[in-house]
Enzyme design. Structure first.
Site, mmCIF file in Angstrom:
data_model
loop_
_atom_site.group_PDB
_atom_site.id
_atom_site.type_symbol
_atom_site.label_atom_id
_atom_site.label_comp_id
_atom_site.label_asym_id
_atom_site.label_seq_id
_atom_site.Cartn_x
_atom_site.Cartn_y
_atom_site.Cartn_z
ATOM 1 N N LYS A 33 0.881 -1.157 -0.188
ATOM 2 C CA LYS A 33 0.034 0.002 -0.071
ATOM 3 C C LYS A 33 0.950 1.089 -0.077
ATOM 4 C CE LYS A 33 -3.909 -1.659 2.596
ATOM 5 N NZ LYS A 33 -4.881 -1.897 1.515
ATOM 6 N N ARG A 86 -10.466 -11.239 1.769
ATOM 7 C CA ARG A 86 -11.316 -12.505 0.987
ATOM 8 C C ARG A 86 -10.507 -13.869 1.253
ATOM 9 N NH1 ARG A 86 -11.610 -8.966 -4.374
ATOM 10 N NH2 ARG A 86 -11.627 -7.380 -2.787
HETATM 11 N N1 BES Z 1 -8.164 -3.832 4.198
HETATM 12 C C1 BES Z 1 -8.311 -3.228 2.693
HETATM 13 C C2 BES Z 1 -9.645 -2.493 2.271
HETATM 14 C C3 BES Z 1 -9.858 -1.021 2.751
HETATM 15 C C4 BES Z 1 -9.031 0.084 2.324
HETATM 16 C C5 BES Z 1 -10.714 -0.727 3.707
HETATM 17 C C6 BES Z 1 -9.136 1.215 2.773
HETATM 18 C C7 BES Z 1 -10.634 0.373 4.451
HETATM 19 C C8 BES Z 1 -9.928 1.403 3.900
HETATM 20 C C9 BES Z 1 -8.468 -4.761 1.940
HETATM 21 O O1 BES Z 1 -7.631 -5.322 2.187
HETATM 22 C C10 BES Z 1 -7.775 -4.077 0.459
HETATM 23 O O2 BES Z 1 -6.439 -3.769 0.484
HETATM 24 N N2 BES Z 1 -8.651 -4.253 -0.422
HETATM 25 C C11 BES Z 1 -8.337 -3.737 -1.694
HETATM 26 C C12 BES Z 1 -8.747 -4.693 -2.870
HETATM 27 C C13 BES Z 1 -8.033 -4.512 -4.045
HETATM 28 C C14 BES Z 1 -6.828 -4.841 -4.178
HETATM 29 C C15 BES Z 1 -8.820 -5.273 -5.068
HETATM 30 C C16 BES Z 1 -8.649 -2.187 -1.899
HETATM 31 O O3 BES Z 1 -9.809 -2.154 -1.454
HETATM 32 O O4 BES Z 1 -7.998 -1.637 -2.699
HETATM 33 MN MN MN Z 2 -5.365 -5.214 1.677
#
Ligand code: BES
Ligand code: MN
Ligand code: ZN
Length: 505
Positions: free
Chosen positions: A282, A356
């Protein structure tokens, strides 16, 4: 602080503060009018001077009001009477609590609970009053140094009474109080776990908390270690954990106080104690907030604590998949293919779509070990859900319309709302993999419908259960503070299930 329910006259209360409402356009609520009469127009004259016009959320403290026995009378603006709805009702209690917290009053009696709210009863009024107040009084200081904690001035209020109009309303008021205190206990536990940083709140810490929850309570805790997960073939969950030095834990909490033969309701939570994204790392900005990626798991803890407090006659099993998502030499790489407990192979195209990956194995575990009557998972699953719904509504998905409706209704009832998004088979196309049974992100359509894609992936693993998925990415924390959501929704849902049970029995 302790709460009480009573029924008495506002001008006769011998307390530090009496709280009454004023509508916009300067019209008095009944309790305010009673005090105005007893004081020969004290409130009316304050309003004529223009110091309180009844604007929603405003407050004014009056001292030594003649004809009353209280030290203070707090006026709370309610907004326009014809617009007075659930949100305005909660806002009034929030404003009153914020103002009370600023004073030295050690006891108070509020008459805001008398205000009629369309299609709600006094039980609801009391529950919402207590929840709104507790929200204002919540503090998280565990991580401040000893000196700073000493300096904090503790809240002065010791006794807070909510008045109901008639003595015959006392039992429903009391019931509202009992339910609110149980919900608040769960919300507070969820907030405390969620607000802790990732170095303190690890999977091992959560496992220890689950053992604590089981001591002196009807909850039985069982922890599945990495070796147990290997035996069960949880290759998907383990693929997330392998990039971290902290061992993963699958936390199982059983509360079996329902009929012996009845299949439990399963609550499955994402307990990602820190999500750096893995190799698909990230960006740095706001990455600290990924300590909140265990809020789904925290809501399982909170809900279990609340139902144990309420002694609900239900069978409920809480399952929390706890791990970190970090990077080391063993971390899963984009393109890696893993085999889930269900035997479905998954191509991990993005290591940041890890929620997931851990949930699918936890859901399969729930299905195989418990054959739940209903299965509900809670997860901070997608940033896309925040884009879709902001921090107002939780995203709801369900393969069972009745379950979906019950959850939406429970959320409306308790003021912890969700909004349904579709789980149509059309979206299956988007997670086709060139090499495995399924991909963990969309392979077509780019970033479109991200929340639905996440839910669609989970649905591959839940076809044999009556299942719902709550995407709480937008609602579990606001700014840098955990909200405790969706504990109120879940507890209200379980209260409703238990109530229907006793009616039909
Ligand atoms: N925990 C995150 C989702 C999230 C991001 C929750 C920001 C709250 C605030 C999750 O694990 C994630 O990183 N999801 C990705 C999925 C994508 C790679 C398909 C996302 O939402 O960017
Ligand atoms: Mn994530
Ligand atoms: Zn995550």
């Amino acid at each position: 602080m302790e709460y009480f329910i009573k029924s008495g006259n506002p001008e006769k209360q011998r307390v530090a503060c009496v709280i009454v409402g004023i509508f916009d356009r300067r019209s008095l609520s009944e309790a305010a009018a009673t005090i105005d009469t007893a004081s020969e127009g004290a409130i009316g004259s304050v309003m004529r001077r223009g110091d309180m016009d009844g604007k929603a959320g405003s407050t004014l403290m009056l001292h030594n009001v003649p004809g009353t026995f209280a030290d203070r009378v707090m006026l709370v603006g309610l907004g326009k009477e014809r617009n007075f709805d659930e949100a305005a009702y909660r806002k009034a209690h929030t404003a009153a609590a914020k103002a009370l917290r600023q004073t030295g009053a050690i006891d108070a009696v509020s008459y805001l609970t008398h205000l009629p709210v369309k299609s709600r009863d006094f039980q609801w009024n009391v529950t919402q009053a207590v929840l709104a107040t507790q929200e204002v009084y919540y503090r998280f200081d565990e991580c401040r140094g000893a000196k700073a904690r000493e300096k904090e001035t503790p809240a002065k209020l010791e006794r807070y009474t909510f008045d109901v109009p008639r003595r015959s309303d006392l039992p429903s008021g009391e019931r509202g109080l009992v339910e609110a205190l149980a919900i608040d206990k769960g919300v507070t536990l969820a907030k405390n776990l969620s607000n802790l940083p990732g170095n303190l709140c690890t999977p091992t810490y959560l496992a220890d908390e689950a053992r604590k929850l089981a001591t002196g309570s009807p909850i039985k805790t069982k922890i599945l270690e990495k070796a147990d997960m290997e035996k069960l073939g949880m290759g998907s969950l383990l693929s997330v954990a392998q990039g971290s030095s902290q061992p993963p834990k699958l936390i199982v909490m059983e509360y079996m106080k329902g009929p012996k033969t009845e299949k439990p309701i399963a609550l499955v939570g994402k307990g990602l104690t820190f999500d750096a994204g893995g190799i698909s790392i990230k960006p740095a900005a706001q990455m600290d907030e990924m300590k909140f990626d265990m809020c789904g798991g925290a809501s399982v803890f909170g809900t279990m604590a609340a139902i144990a407090e309420l002694k609900l006659p239900l069978n409920v099993v809480g399952i929390v998949a706890a791990t970190e998502n970090l990077i080391n030499g063993e971390a899963t790489k984009p393109g890696d293919i893993v085999t889930s407990m269900a035997g479905i192979t998954i191509e991990v195209l993005n290591t940041d779509a890890e929620g997931r990956l851990i949930l699918c194995d936890a859901l399969t575990y729930a299905e195989q070990h418990y054959e739940p009557s209903f299965c509900i998972d809670m997860a901070t699953l997608t940033g896309a859900c925040v884009v879709a719904l902001g921090n107002v509504a939780t995203g709801l998905f369900s393969n069972n319309p009745a379950l979906g409706r019950s959850l939406l209704a429970a959320g409306d009832q308790v003021g912890d709302r969700a909004w349904e998004l579709p789980l149509w088979a059309d979206y299956d196309e988007n997670i086709k993999s060139e090499f495995a049974d399924v991909a963990n992100i969309a392979t077509r359509g780019g970033r479109e419908a991200g929340a639905i894609i996440g839910a669609t992936f989970l649905h591959r693993f839940t076809k044999r259960m009556k299942w719902a998925h709550l995407d709480i990415a937008g609602t579990a924390w606001i700014g840098k503070k955990a909200t405790g959501r969706p504990v109120p929704l879940l507890v209200q849902y379980l209260l409703n299930v238990a109530a229907r049970r006793t009616e039909s029995a």
